[in-house]
Design a protein around this motif. Structure first.
Motif, short mmCIF file in Angstrom:
data_model
loop_
_atom_site.label_atom_id
_atom_site.label_comp_id
_atom_site.label_asym_id
_atom_site.label_seq_id
_atom_site.Cartn_x
_atom_site.Cartn_y
_atom_site.Cartn_z
N UNK A 41 -38.68 48.39 29.57
CA UNK A 41 -38.92 49.78 29.94
C UNK A 41 -38.99 50.66 28.68
N UNK A 42 -38.16 50.38 27.71
CA UNK A 42 -38.20 51.15 26.46
C UNK A 42 -39.51 50.90 25.72
N UNK A 43 -39.98 49.66 25.74
CA UNK A 43 -41.25 49.33 25.10
C UNK A 43 -42.41 50.05 25.78
N UNK A 44 -42.39 50.11 27.09
CA UNK A 44 -43.44 50.82 27.82
C UNK A 44 -43.38 52.31 27.50
N UNK A 45 -42.15 52.85 27.42
CA UNK A 45 -42.00 54.27 27.12
C UNK A 45 -42.42 54.63 25.71
N UNK A 46 -42.36 53.67 24.80
CA UNK A 46 -42.73 53.94 23.40
C UNK A 46 -44.20 53.63 23.11
N UNK A 47 -44.95 53.31 24.14
CA UNK A 47 -46.37 52.96 23.95
C UNK A 47 -47.18 54.21 23.57
N UNK A 48 -48.39 53.96 23.16
CA UNK A 48 -49.33 55.01 22.76
C UNK A 48 -49.53 55.98 23.94
N UNK A 49 -49.43 57.26 23.68
CA UNK A 49 -49.53 58.26 24.74
C UNK A 49 -50.90 58.28 25.40
N UNK A 50 -51.97 58.09 24.65
CA UNK A 50 -53.31 58.08 25.25
C UNK A 50 -53.48 56.87 26.16
N UNK A 51 -52.89 55.74 25.76
CA UNK A 51 -52.97 54.55 26.61
C UNK A 51 -52.19 54.76 27.90
N UNK A 62 -47.07 53.67 37.16
CA UNK A 62 -46.02 53.85 38.16
C UNK A 62 -45.59 52.51 38.75
N UNK A 63 -46.54 51.64 39.05
CA UNK A 63 -46.22 50.33 39.60
C UNK A 63 -45.43 49.48 38.60
N UNK A 64 -45.83 49.53 37.33
CA UNK A 64 -45.11 48.76 36.31
C UNK A 64 -43.68 49.27 36.17
N UNK A 65 -43.52 50.58 36.15
CA UNK A 65 -42.19 51.15 36.02
C UNK A 65 -41.31 50.81 37.23
N UNK A 126 -34.21 35.18 38.68
CA UNK A 126 -34.84 34.45 37.59
C UNK A 126 -36.36 34.42 37.74
N UNK A 127 -36.84 34.27 38.96
CA UNK A 127 -38.29 34.27 39.18
C UNK A 127 -38.89 35.65 38.90
N UNK A 128 -38.17 36.70 39.24
CA UNK A 128 -38.63 38.05 38.90
C UNK A 128 -38.69 38.23 37.39
N UNK A 129 -37.70 37.68 36.67
CA UNK A 129 -37.70 37.79 35.21
C UNK A 129 -38.90 37.06 34.60
N UNK A 130 -39.26 35.92 35.16
CA UNK A 130 -40.44 35.19 34.67
C UNK A 130 -41.69 36.02 34.91
N UNK A 131 -41.79 36.62 36.09
CA UNK A 131 -42.94 37.48 36.37
C UNK A 131 -42.99 38.67 35.41
N UNK A 132 -41.84 39.26 35.14
CA UNK A 132 -41.79 40.41 34.25
C UNK A 132 -42.15 40.04 32.82
N UNK A 133 -41.80 38.83 32.39
CA UNK A 133 -42.18 38.40 31.04
C UNK A 133 -43.70 38.32 30.92
N UNK A 134 -44.35 37.80 31.94
CA UNK A 134 -45.81 37.76 31.95
C UNK A 134 -46.42 39.15 32.00
N UNK A 135 -45.79 40.02 32.76
CA UNK A 135 -46.29 41.39 32.89
C UNK A 135 -46.18 42.16 31.58
N UNK A 136 -45.07 42.02 30.88
CA UNK A 136 -44.92 42.74 29.62
C UNK A 136 -45.84 42.14 28.56
N UNK A 137 -46.10 40.84 28.65
CA UNK A 137 -47.05 40.20 27.73
C UNK A 137 -48.45 40.79 27.92
N UNK A 138 -48.87 40.91 29.17
CA UNK A 138 -50.19 41.49 29.45
C UNK A 138 -50.24 42.96 29.05
N UNK A 139 -49.12 43.68 29.22
CA UNK A 139 -49.08 45.07 28.83
C UNK A 139 -49.26 45.21 27.31
N UNK A 140 -48.57 44.37 26.56
CA UNK A 140 -48.69 44.42 25.10
C UNK A 140 -50.10 44.07 24.65
#
Length: 147
Positions: A41-51, A62-65, A126-140
């Motif tokens: 969540x901190x990484x998402x909040x620190x992302x580029x404002x235009x993005x 909103x869905x990611x958050x 644990x399965x949610x954490x695996x999904x979230x790892x993939x989601x943050x990877x795609x976000x980055x």
């Protein structure tokens, strides 16, 4: 492991002791997963404002958050519940008469049911954490591509 418990352990005290050991070892894992989700969540909040403005138009932000906030709440809930379970099971292990004599099979089935439910919640987290790892990877990757 749970199948082995059903087959080989017939004492309520042994089932409760196994459940306490399982619970105590998963509390740390849930704390690490909560930290991972908070960091995401901190990484998402620190992302580029235009993005962020760009993905906010499609409600994707909103869905990611919501996904990461749900994960944090679930992990914190499991930590709190795990602490309560640990305290209660420690107290029940000290009271030998209630675990040995009174309604042996009813208590045994109740303990196994609670243990199966608890393990199911841990696996779900644990399965949610695996999904979230993939989601943050795609976000980055999307963030790097946008810049």
């Amino acid at each position: 492991m749970l199948l082995i418990t059903v087959i080989f352990i017939h004492s309520n005290r042994d089932v409760l002791a196994l459940f306490k050991v399982l619970n105590d070892s998963t509390i740390g894992v849930m704390a690490i997963l909560a930290g991972f989700n908070i960091s995401s969540l901190a990484l998402i909040g620190a992302a580029n404002l235009t993005f962020l403005k760009k993905i906010n138009k499609t409600d994707l932000l909103k869905q990611i958050l919501i996904i990461f906030a749900f994960s944090v709440i679930l992990n914190l809930f499991l930590i709190m519940l795990g602490i309560v379970v640990s305290i209660v099971s420690s107290q029940f292990l000290q009271i030998q008469i209630s675990l040995i004599v009174l309604w042996h099979w009813c208590v045994y089935v109740l303990l196994l049911s609670v243990m199966f439910f608890w393990v199911g919640l841990i696996i779900y987290s644990l399965l949610i954490a695996i999904r979230n790892a993939g989601l943050i990877y795609k976000f980055i990757l999307a963030l790097a591509e946008a810049e």
